[in-house]
Design a protein around this motif. Structure first.
Motif, short mmCIF file in Angstrom:
data_model
loop_
_atom_site.label_atom_id
_atom_site.label_comp_id
_atom_site.label_asym_id
_atom_site.label_seq_id
_atom_site.Cartn_x
_atom_site.Cartn_y
_atom_site.Cartn_z
N GLY A 47 7.95 20.70 -4.54
CA GLY A 47 6.90 21.57 -5.06
C GLY A 47 5.92 20.92 -6.01
N ASP A 48 6.05 19.61 -6.22
CA ASP A 48 5.12 18.94 -7.11
C ASP A 48 3.71 18.98 -6.53
OD1 ASP A 48 7.21 18.36 -8.77
OD2 ASP A 48 7.45 16.28 -8.09
N GLU A 49 2.73 18.93 -7.42
CA GLU A 49 1.34 18.96 -6.99
C GLU A 49 1.03 17.83 -6.02
OE1 GLU A 49 -3.15 19.26 -8.90
OE2 GLU A 49 -1.52 18.37 -10.08
N GLY A 50 1.56 16.64 -6.30
CA GLY A 50 1.31 15.50 -5.43
C GLY A 50 1.84 15.72 -4.02
N ASP A 51 3.01 16.37 -3.92
CA ASP A 51 3.58 16.65 -2.60
C ASP A 51 2.74 17.68 -1.84
OD1 ASP A 51 5.80 14.92 -2.86
OD2 ASP A 51 6.85 16.41 -4.07
N ARG A 52 2.28 18.69 -2.55
CA ARG A 52 1.42 19.70 -1.93
C ARG A 52 0.14 19.06 -1.39
NH1 ARG A 52 2.23 25.23 -3.71
NH2 ARG A 52 3.98 25.40 -5.15
N VAL A 53 -0.44 18.23 -2.24
CA VAL A 53 -1.68 17.56 -1.83
C VAL A 53 -1.45 16.68 -0.61
CG1 VAL A 53 -3.40 15.84 -2.52
CG2 VAL A 53 -2.73 17.65 -4.12
N ARG A 54 -0.33 15.95 -0.61
CA ARG A 54 -0.03 15.07 0.53
C ARG A 54 0.13 15.89 1.80
NH1 ARG A 54 5.40 11.40 1.49
NH2 ARG A 54 4.71 10.43 3.44
N GLY A 55 0.86 17.01 1.71
CA GLY A 55 1.05 17.84 2.89
C GLY A 55 -0.25 18.37 3.43
N LEU A 56 -1.12 18.85 2.54
CA LEU A 56 -2.40 19.41 2.97
C LEU A 56 -3.34 18.33 3.49
CD1 LEU A 56 -2.88 21.98 0.08
CD2 LEU A 56 -2.31 22.50 2.46
N GLU A 57 -3.32 17.15 2.85
CA GLU A 57 -4.18 16.06 3.31
C GLU A 57 -3.73 15.50 4.66
OE1 GLU A 57 -4.36 13.21 0.15
OE2 GLU A 57 -6.07 14.21 -0.80
N THR A 58 -2.44 15.65 4.96
CA THR A 58 -1.94 15.22 6.26
C THR A 58 -2.40 16.15 7.37
OG1 THR A 58 0.01 14.26 5.19
CG2 THR A 58 0.16 14.63 7.56
N GLY A 59 -2.79 17.36 7.00
CA GLY A 59 -3.32 18.29 8.00
C GLY A 59 -2.72 19.67 7.99
N ALA A 60 -1.69 19.90 7.15
CA ALA A 60 -1.10 21.24 7.09
C ALA A 60 -2.16 22.25 6.65
CB ALA A 60 0.07 21.25 6.12
N ASP A 61 -2.14 23.43 7.26
CA ASP A 61 -3.10 24.47 6.93
C ASP A 61 -2.66 25.30 5.74
OD1 ASP A 61 -5.15 24.55 9.41
OD2 ASP A 61 -3.15 24.03 10.11
N ASP A 62 -1.36 25.27 5.46
CA ASP A 62 -0.82 25.95 4.28
C ASP A 62 0.48 25.26 3.90
OD1 ASP A 62 -0.54 27.71 2.18
OD2 ASP A 62 -0.51 29.52 3.43
N TYR A 63 0.91 25.46 2.65
CA TYR A 63 2.09 24.77 2.13
C TYR A 63 2.89 25.78 1.32
CZ TYR A 63 4.71 20.83 0.04
OH TYR A 63 5.70 19.94 -0.35
N VAL A 64 4.14 26.00 1.72
CA VAL A 64 5.00 26.99 1.08
C VAL A 64 6.24 26.27 0.54
CG1 VAL A 64 6.36 29.08 1.40
CG2 VAL A 64 4.18 28.82 2.59
N VAL A 65 6.55 26.51 -0.75
CA VAL A 65 7.67 25.84 -1.41
C VAL A 65 8.95 26.66 -1.26
CG1 VAL A 65 8.54 24.95 -3.61
CG2 VAL A 65 6.11 24.73 -3.05
N LYS A 66 10.05 25.99 -0.92
CA LYS A 66 11.36 26.62 -0.88
C LYS A 66 11.94 26.68 -2.29
CE LYS A 66 12.66 24.81 3.70
NZ LYS A 66 13.65 23.98 4.42
N PRO A 67 12.71 27.71 -2.64
CA PRO A 67 12.92 28.94 -1.87
C PRO A 67 11.65 29.80 -1.89
CG PRO A 67 13.94 29.14 -4.02
CD PRO A 67 13.44 27.73 -3.93
N TYR A 68 11.40 30.48 -0.79
CA TYR A 68 10.17 31.24 -0.64
C TYR A 68 10.47 32.72 -0.43
CZ TYR A 68 11.71 30.60 4.17
OH TYR A 68 12.46 30.57 5.30
N SER A 69 9.46 33.52 -0.67
CA SER A 69 9.54 34.95 -0.38
C SER A 69 9.22 35.15 1.09
CB SER A 69 8.54 35.72 -1.25
OG SER A 69 8.26 36.99 -0.69
N VAL A 70 10.11 35.81 1.81
CA VAL A 70 9.87 36.06 3.23
C VAL A 70 8.61 36.91 3.42
CG1 VAL A 70 10.76 37.23 5.29
CG2 VAL A 70 12.29 35.81 3.90
N VAL A 71 8.43 37.90 2.55
CA VAL A 71 7.25 38.76 2.65
C VAL A 71 5.97 37.94 2.49
CG1 VAL A 71 6.01 40.68 1.58
CG2 VAL A 71 8.50 40.80 1.84
N GLU A 72 5.97 37.04 1.51
CA GLU A 72 4.79 36.20 1.29
C GLU A 72 4.56 35.25 2.46
OE1 GLU A 72 2.97 32.81 -1.75
OE2 GLU A 72 4.91 33.74 -2.18
N LEU A 73 5.64 34.66 2.98
CA LEU A 73 5.50 33.75 4.11
C LEU A 73 4.91 34.46 5.31
CD1 LEU A 73 5.97 31.04 5.52
CD2 LEU A 73 8.30 31.79 6.04
#
Length: 229
Positions: free
Chosen positions: A89-115
């Protein structure tokens, strides 16, 4: 026949997590395809052509980040939205995921409703008709929620197959769809229909669209298939 439900490819190596996602997605009306690792995901994304991918970062062998990179680097699959799941969930990891091409990034554990809400947001962008949205192309209006079509303000009467065919074409005006792609989207992956059947329904759709006059908006691409506009 009901409208073809959106297909979600779930890529998750933990069995319990896969089953939770499958259960909740099916409860929301999605079709679900499951993959346990990156290699299987890369194979299924080509075979199943999903509408959306839920992708875990930490996978054996080929990581989720690498799977994302390959999917987004391929012109044939790059338009498929990817929602990445990760315990990182670190900011750097989120940025890396999005820069790789992910359209959204959800951190575990997550809310099923939000997902589920995030997944619906992605589908409104790529398959708005399945989310009940109103589609407009020139003087044609398709109201997916009320299952009605108008052209130049006049109501049109379309059969259920022609309605699904038009909604597919209107979601991506200008895109050339092969007959196989249209059959897969309109009839579904598990139903065998001869590809020549699409020509019959395109003819019916064209006739319906020209009920009150106007030009034919459905273009034939010789040797390939059809496009709107």
């Amino acid at each position: 026949m009901a409208p073809q439900q959106p297909c979600v490819l779930v890529v998750e190596d933990e069995n319990a997590q896969r089953e939770v996602l499958k259960y909740n997605l099916e409860a929301e009306g999605f079709g679900v395809v499951l993959a346990e690792n990156g290699d299987e995901a890369l194979l299924l994304v080509r075979e199943e052509n999903p509408d959306l991918i839920v992708l875990d970062w930490m996978l054996p062998n080929v990581s989720g980040i690498e799977v994302c990179r390959r999917i987004k680097a391929d012109p044939g699959t790059r338009a498929i939205p990817i929602v990445m799941l990760s315990a990182r969930g670190d900011e750097g990891d989120r940025v890396r995921g999005l820069e790789t091409g992910a359209d959204d990034y959800v951190v575990k554990p997550y809310s099923v409703v939000e997902l589920m809400a995030r997944l619906r947001t992605q589908l409104r962008r790529t398959r708005p008709a399945t989310m009940g949205e109103r589609l407009i192309f020139d003087d044609i209006i398709l109201d997916a929620g009320e299952h009605r079509v108008f052209r130049d303000g006049q109501p049109l009467h379309l059969g259920p197959t022609e309605f699904r065919l038009l909604s597919t074409l209107m979601e991506k005006p200008g895109r050339v769809w092969t007959r196989e792609q249209l059959l897969d989207r309109v009839w579904g992956r598990d139903i065998y229909v001869d590809t020549r059947t699409i020509d019959v329904h395109v003819g019916r759709l064209r006739k319906a669209l020209m009920t009150h006059g106007g030009t034919n908006p459905v273009r034939t691409v010789r040797g390939t298939g059809y496009a709107l506009g």
